[in-house]
Design an enzyme around this catalytic site. Structure first.
Site, PDB file in Angstrom:
ATOM      1  N   HIS A  46       0.618  -1.131  -0.023  1.00 19.13           N
ATOM      2  CA  HIS A  46       0.075   0.130   0.082  1.00 19.13           C
ATOM      3  C   HIS A  46       0.802   1.222  -0.015  1.00 19.13           C
ATOM      4  O   HIS A  46       2.184   1.149   0.343  1.00 19.13           O
ATOM      5  CB  HIS A  46      -0.986  -0.017   1.323  1.00 19.13           C
ATOM      6  CG  HIS A  46      -2.203  -1.117   1.269  1.00 19.13           C
ATOM      7  ND1 HIS A  46      -2.951  -0.973   2.036  1.00 19.13           N
ATOM      8  CD2 HIS A  46      -2.200  -2.212   0.545  1.00 19.13           C
ATOM      9  CE1 HIS A  46      -3.991  -2.037   1.553  1.00 19.13           C
ATOM     10  NE2 HIS A  46      -3.283  -2.548   0.509  1.00 19.13           N
ATOM     11  N   GLU A  48       1.012   3.820   1.965  1.00 23.29           N
ATOM     12  CA  GLU A  48       1.636   4.141   3.143  1.00 23.29           C
ATOM     13  C   GLU A  48       2.747   3.409   3.557  1.00 23.29           C
ATOM     14  O   GLU A  48       3.786   3.925   4.183  1.00 23.29           O
ATOM     15  CB  GLU A  48       0.600   4.032   4.285  1.00 23.29           C
ATOM     16  CG  GLU A  48      -0.723   5.100   3.986  1.00 23.29           C
ATOM     17  CD  GLU A  48      -1.898   4.316   3.449  1.00 23.29           C
ATOM     18  OE1 GLU A  48      -3.082   4.608   3.620  1.00 23.29           O
ATOM     19  OE2 GLU A  48      -1.754   3.552   2.433  1.00 23.29           O
ATOM     20  N   CYS A  76      -6.115   2.088   5.747  1.00 28.61           N
ATOM     21  CA  CYS A  76      -6.728   0.762   6.228  1.00 28.61           C
ATOM     22  C   CYS A  76      -6.305   0.531   7.437  1.00 28.61           C
ATOM     23  O   CYS A  76      -5.420   1.190   7.947  1.00 28.61           O
ATOM     24  CB  CYS A  76      -6.739  -0.425   5.266  1.00 28.61           C
ATOM     25  SG  CYS A  76      -4.917  -0.838   5.010  1.00 28.61           S
ATOM     26  N   CYS A  79      -2.184  -0.075   7.439  1.00 28.65           N
ATOM     27  CA  CYS A  79      -1.610   1.122   7.065  1.00 28.65           C
ATOM     28  C   CYS A  79      -1.765   2.018   8.431  1.00 28.65           C
ATOM     29  O   CYS A  79      -0.714   2.795   8.902  1.00 28.65           O
ATOM     30  CB  CYS A  79      -1.795   1.811   5.854  1.00 28.65           C
ATOM     31  SG  CYS A  79      -1.739   0.853   4.810  1.00 28.65           S
TER      32      CYS A  79
END
Length: 424
Positions: A46, A48, A76, A79
């Site tokens: 992801h 992040e 999410c 993260c």
């Protein structure tokens, strides 16, 4: 956040969910990242986490107390937890996630059990971030509807024509001669992505029964993994490959690839494995023998017989692959030595490349050496494991023109060779 939105657009163009992230210290951007889940075939890639990894590598420290992270979509739970663990000073996000938001739904940064509590600000440029996500998923749904996946495990003229067109475009060859032989049966599965009548991506699979060091193994070999050049970079080949790997999740799988695409297969859980080359320092010198070249049609029945398979590595059900090579790569290198005995071979100076032996009865090396129509040979390189021939040989490093990749539960000997006539 504008910088993060630019990265989100880049992610969308690469077929990734459009999320971008930027790290800021004292008003200055010090790092940036975007989603790379499909590119890396990693559920944790992801934006992040990619950003945190970049900062950690750059700073040599995992603590981020002075960092503000701007991300286009609410993190999410994974993260959000990572940002808390990294002790990020502040999290600023664009569009909220009302179903799975790590901040607004699960409250991870504010959780009383957390050892660090970043400041959280949401809704910055939320409209632009939301519009970008909505556009991406709308187009993705339309593309899935437009593009259809098909599978064939038998010859179909219309499907075969589309397959040949793609293989010619990507690899410069097709399977027309193999179709004519009637060798396409249920053991060979072809998976393809179609845009109307045009095949835009393909993955082939051959189901094989192997015998490795005396143990029977059911395995699969991938081949013809391709995407039409005009559609590359959109994840089509990866989408197909993922589907095939899920279907054969418990099956050992191998494939051969060239250097250009090595990184691609690493993303799907394949690991490189080195083969060895069996070599005998032996003399073959038969100046009086006249070579009797023969053709694939005359050897096809003989090639389907396996009288002395290797105890090191053998493929028990590869008659279709053997016919493929008989009529393909080695059609001009076939010699009939005696009734019921033939070889695919070529002389390269003092080296004889003995690609394959075809025999309707067990043959020892002493007999075979007297029948080979070559002279001045002092070295033989085998395209198969010659342990059943009764010849003394050693193993050398195999040429790197083909790179073997394996996936799944394999138990391979230190030195082995997948026979040339069993590779696709």
């Amino acid at each position: 956040m504008r910088m993060a939105l630019t990265l989100a657009h880049e992610a969308a163009a690469a077929g990734e969910t459009p999320i971008g992230a930027v790290a800021v210290i004292g008003g200055e951007a010090v790092g940036s990242a975007r989603n790379r889940v499909e590119e890396k075939q990693s559920s944790s890639a992801h934006a992040e986490l990619e950003l945190l990894h970049e900062l950690e590598n750059r700073r040599g420290d995992w603590r981020m107390e002075d960092v503000t992270v701007y991300v286009t979509k609410e993190p999410c739970p994974m993260c959000a937890g990572a940002l808390v663990n990294a002790r990020v000073r502040r999290i600023v996000y664009g569009v909220a996630d009302p179903r799975f938001g790590g901040c607004s739904v699960f409250g991870i940064p504010a959780h009383p059990g957390a050892l660090f509590h970043p400041e959280v600000t949401g809704g910055v440029c939320a409209g632009e971030a939301a519009a970008l996500l909505a556009k991406f998923f709308r187009e993705a749904r339309a593309e899935r509807k437009r593009l259809s996946i098909r599978m064939r495990n038998h010859f179909d003229p219309e499907y075969a024509a589309a397959q040949s067109a793609l293989l010619r475009e990507v690899f410069g060859f097709d399977l027309e001669f193999w179709y004519r032989l009637g060798m396409w049966n249920e053991k060979y599965e072809s998976y393809a992505l179609f845009d109307g009548p045009r095949m835009v991506a393909h993955v082939g699979l051959s189901r094989l029964n192997l015998r490795i060091a005396g143990k029977e193994i059911r395995a699969a070999q991938l081949n013809g993994v391709a995407c039409t050049p005009s559609e590359r970079g959109r994840g089509y080949a990866g989408r197909l490959l993922n589907g095939v790997l899920r279907r054969y999740s418990g099956t050992p799988i191998f494939l051969f690839a060239n250097k250009r695409v090595l990184d691609f297969y690493l993303k799907f859980g394949f690991t490189p494995r080195s083969m060895a080359l069996p070599v005998a320092e032996t003399v073959v010198d038969n100046p009086g023998l006249q070579p009797v070249k023969t053709g694939p049609d005359k050897l096809r029945k003989l090639a389907s017989i396996r009288r002395q398979p290797s105890s090191i590595f053998a493929v028990n059900n590869d008659s279709e692959l053997r016919s493929f090579h008989l009529y393909g790569d080695f059609a001009d290198q076939l010699y009939l030595l005696a009734p019921g005995i033939a070889v695919a071979a070529e002389a390269c100076g003092r080296t004889l490349k003995l690609h394959e032996l075809f025999a309707d009865r067990p043959v020892c090396w002493e007999t075979l050496a007297r029948l080979l129509p070559f002279s001045g040979i002092g070295r033989v390189e085998f395209g198969f494991c010659p342990d059943r021939l009764g010849i003394e040989f050693h193993w050398e490093r195999a040429p790197e023109s083909e790179h073997l990749f394996v996936r799944g539960n394999w138990t391979l000997p230190e030195n082995f060779l997948i026979p040339e006539f069993s590779r696709s």
